[in-house]
Enzyme design. Structure first.
Site, PDB file in Angstrom:
ATOM      1  N   GLU A 171       0.870  -1.177   0.000  1.00 22.88           N
ATOM      2  CA  GLU A 171       0.000   0.000   0.000  1.00 22.88           C
ATOM      3  C   GLU A 171       0.903   1.221   0.000  1.00 22.88           C
ATOM      4  O   GLU A 171       1.870   1.292   0.769  1.00 22.88           O
ATOM      5  CB  GLU A 171      -0.900   0.012   1.238  1.00 22.88           C
ATOM      6  CG  GLU A 171      -1.736   1.297   1.294  1.00 22.88           C
ATOM      7  CD  GLU A 171      -2.756   1.349   2.436  1.00 22.88           C
ATOM      8  OE1 GLU A 171      -2.840   0.372   3.210  1.00 22.88           O
ATOM      9  OE2 GLU A 171      -3.435   2.384   2.551  1.00 22.88           O
ATOM     10  N   ASN A 230      -4.441   4.948  -2.133  1.00 23.08           N
ATOM     11  CA  ASN A 230      -5.631   5.523  -1.508  1.00 23.08           C
ATOM     12  C   ASN A 230      -6.171   6.669  -2.361  1.00 23.08           C
ATOM     13  O   ASN A 230      -5.420   7.536  -2.775  1.00 23.08           O
ATOM     14  CB  ASN A 230      -5.286   6.057  -0.118  1.00 23.08           C
ATOM     15  CG  ASN A 230      -4.866   4.930   0.808  1.00 23.08           C
ATOM     16  OD1 ASN A 230      -5.694   4.126   1.223  1.00 23.08           O
ATOM     17  ND2 ASN A 230      -3.570   4.856   1.092  1.00 23.08           N
ATOM     18  N   GLU A 262      -7.833   2.102  -3.398  1.00 19.86           N
ATOM     19  CA  GLU A 262      -8.460   1.932  -2.082  1.00 19.86           C
ATOM     20  C   GLU A 262      -9.404   3.098  -1.826  1.00 19.86           C
ATOM     21  O   GLU A 262      -8.982   4.247  -1.738  1.00 19.86           O
ATOM     22  CB  GLU A 262      -7.382   1.870  -0.993  1.00 19.86           C
ATOM     23  CG  GLU A 262      -6.464   0.672  -1.159  1.00 19.86           C
ATOM     24  CD  GLU A 262      -5.599   0.417   0.070  1.00 19.86           C
ATOM     25  OE1 GLU A 262      -5.769   1.121   1.093  1.00 19.86           O
ATOM     26  OE2 GLU A 262      -4.755  -0.496   0.006  1.00 19.86           O
ATOM     27  N   ASP A 291     -11.642   0.417   1.843  1.00 17.42           N
ATOM     28  CA  ASP A 291     -10.642   0.588   2.892  1.00 17.42           C
ATOM     29  C   ASP A 291     -11.318   0.738   4.259  1.00 17.42           C
ATOM     30  O   ASP A 291     -12.466   1.151   4.324  1.00 17.42           O
ATOM     31  CB  ASP A 291      -9.887   1.893   2.577  1.00 17.42           C
ATOM     32  CG  ASP A 291      -8.455   1.834   3.048  1.00 17.42           C
ATOM     33  OD1 ASP A 291      -8.086   0.833   3.676  1.00 17.42           O
ATOM     34  OD2 ASP A 291      -7.721   2.795   2.780  1.00 17.42           O
ATOM     35  N   GLU A 348      -5.861  -5.351   7.910  1.00 15.33           N
ATOM     36  CA  GLU A 348      -4.943  -4.241   8.223  1.00 15.33           C
ATOM     37  C   GLU A 348      -4.532  -4.338   9.684  1.00 15.33           C
ATOM     38  O   GLU A 348      -5.274  -4.861  10.512  1.00 15.33           O
ATOM     39  CB  GLU A 348      -5.678  -2.896   8.077  1.00 15.33           C
ATOM     40  CG  GLU A 348      -6.084  -2.521   6.687  1.00 15.33           C
ATOM     41  CD  GLU A 348      -6.914  -1.228   6.684  1.00 15.33           C
ATOM     42  OE1 GLU A 348      -7.487  -0.845   7.729  1.00 15.33           O
ATOM     43  OE2 GLU A 348      -6.980  -0.600   5.623  1.00 15.33           O
TER      44      GLU A 348
HETATM   45 MG    MG Z   1      -5.619   2.422   2.755  1.00 19.45          MG
END
Ligand code: MG
Ligand code: CMP
Length: 394
Positions: A171, A230, A262, A291, A348
């Site tokens: 990520e 993101n 995301e 996310d 996560e």
């Molecule tokens: Mg993220």
């Protein structure tokens, strides 16, 4: 609704105000008194508002108001108005207060009252009261300069295949490496950035950099290595967003499924455009992950509408899953739901071996977190490729 008749005084300068008015029909005149004479300020008609100043900053009426014709006024209560002003962005609040001060000072001037002098503070009351707004504007300015200076760069956190223990993706996380202040935490800048247009510039930059780094990652970690980027709601629905990614993708010559966008659950507040853009992304072959799943206002109805490929289980559930049965139950139900919807799961915030073992046992396929690695700068991230390569050749 309050009817009015011509010549009627609605309120007088100096009165305490408890409501404002929206004119539905008819006309009113706003005026001030200078000694024995009336100084007319404005004539207002349908659609206009008056009497708001006393409510916003709790001061007596700054002028008088008289009906000029038959008409109807809609009464706006203090709660209706003040609540909205308080909820507004601090910068907007500051602007409103500054404008009110200017208007008052203009009226004082017309009355022959001094706007300067020992009894009148020369620094705006609004400015003193609104430190938050000033700090925010200051920070926006610093962020904008930092973007000009290319101080925002992606750090990469590896994402592991939990079964094989290999790195299969990462990520990209935005970090501000200030030339003057060193590393500045995302907690300092992220909210301000996301609430302003700055996120558009920063978001584009992150995509460009992450996709430029992706071919080298793929060379080192495997050809299907993916990068999660993101994307904020505002950025996602900006015209040209998909074209921009496609251009970056062609430049770095990577495959579309190596790009995982995301999005947070809040994306649905962007309405129909968001769903259309998601579909467009899927048509191109990009992956789409939701996310921080489970922390927003997820409605399952929304979830079913979205053409997703992945769900990222929020760290808060992973953090508590060992001690807290409820968090574990949430994770179990997410796993079940993901199965039904055909989505891949990424956990996560994996921080301990116990969490890892439990997630593996539950069948979660991917994970990221401090147990494996914190987010790393490009060069450090590449160093992680060595054990990956060894394991593959073993
Ligand atoms: Mg993220
Ligand atoms: P408030 O102070 O509550 O009551 C008087 C209202 O007159 C004020 O809110 C404004 O809505 C309006 N007002 C005051 N000054 C002016 C001006 N200079 N021009 C137009 N409208 C004004």
């Amino acid at each position: 609704m309050r009817p009015m008749i011509p010549g009627e005084t609605i309120f007088r300068e100096g009165d305490i105000g408890d409501c404002a008015y929206l004119i539905e029909s008819g006309e009113v005149q706003i005026f001030i008194e200078k000694g024995e004479t009336e100084v007319p300020l404005r004539v207002l008609g349908p659609g206009e508002v008056f009497g708001e100043m006393a409510l916003i900053d709790d001061t007596p009426r700054s002028a008088s108001c008289r009906a000029l014709s038959v008409g109807q006024l809609i009464v706006v209560t203090k709660e209706q108005l003040v609540d909205r002003v308080h909820k507004a962005d601090p910068v907007v609040r500051l602007l409103v207060q500054v404008l009110l001060e200017r208007l008052r000072s203009h009226n004082n001037h017309l009355k022959g009252k001094p706007n300067f002098g020992p009894d009148v503070p020369h620094i705006s009351h609004a400015a003193v009261e609104n430190k938050e707004a000033l700090e925010r504007i200051g920070l926006e300015d610093r962020i904008s300069t930092a973007l000009d200076n290319d101080e925002f760069i992606p750090y990469y956190q590896p994402i592991y295949d939990l079964t094989s223990g290999t790195i299969i993706g990462c990520e990209a996380l935005m970090r501000w490496i200030s030339k003057t202040d060193g590393v500045i935490s995302p907690y300092v800048f992220m909210d301000v950035m996301e609430e302003s247009w700055l996120i558009l510039r920063a978001g584009r930059r992150m995509l460009e950099k992450a996709l430029a780094d992706l071919p080298v990652f793929a060379e080192n970690f495997g050809e299907n290595f993916f990068v999660g980027v993101n994307v904020s709601g505002r950025q996602f629905v900006e015209p040209g967003f998909v074209d921009h990614i496609e251009n970056c993708r062609k430049l770095s010559n990577v495959k579309a499924p190596q790009i995982k966008l995301e999005l947070t659950e809040r994306i649905m507040t962007e309405g129909e455009t968001a769903v259309q853009t998601m579909q467009e992304c899927r048509n191109f072959g990009y992956k789409l992950a939701i996310d921080d799943f489970g922390t927003g206002f997820s409605s399952l109805q929304y979830l079913a509408q979205m053409p997703l490929t992945d769900l990222k289980i929020d760290r808060s559930f992973v953090l508590k899953m060992i001690e807290d049965d409820k968090s574990l139950s949430v994770i179990r139900s997410l796993i079940h739901m993901a199965e039904l919807l055909g989505l891949k799961l990424i956990a996560e915030g994996v921080e301990t071996k116990e969490q890892l073992a439990m997630l593996k046992g539950l069948g979660v396929s991917m994970g990221q977190g401090f147990l494996f690695s914190k987010p790393l700068p490009y060069e450090d991230f590449l160093m992680l490729a060595q054990p990956n390569k060894k394991r593959k050749s073993a």
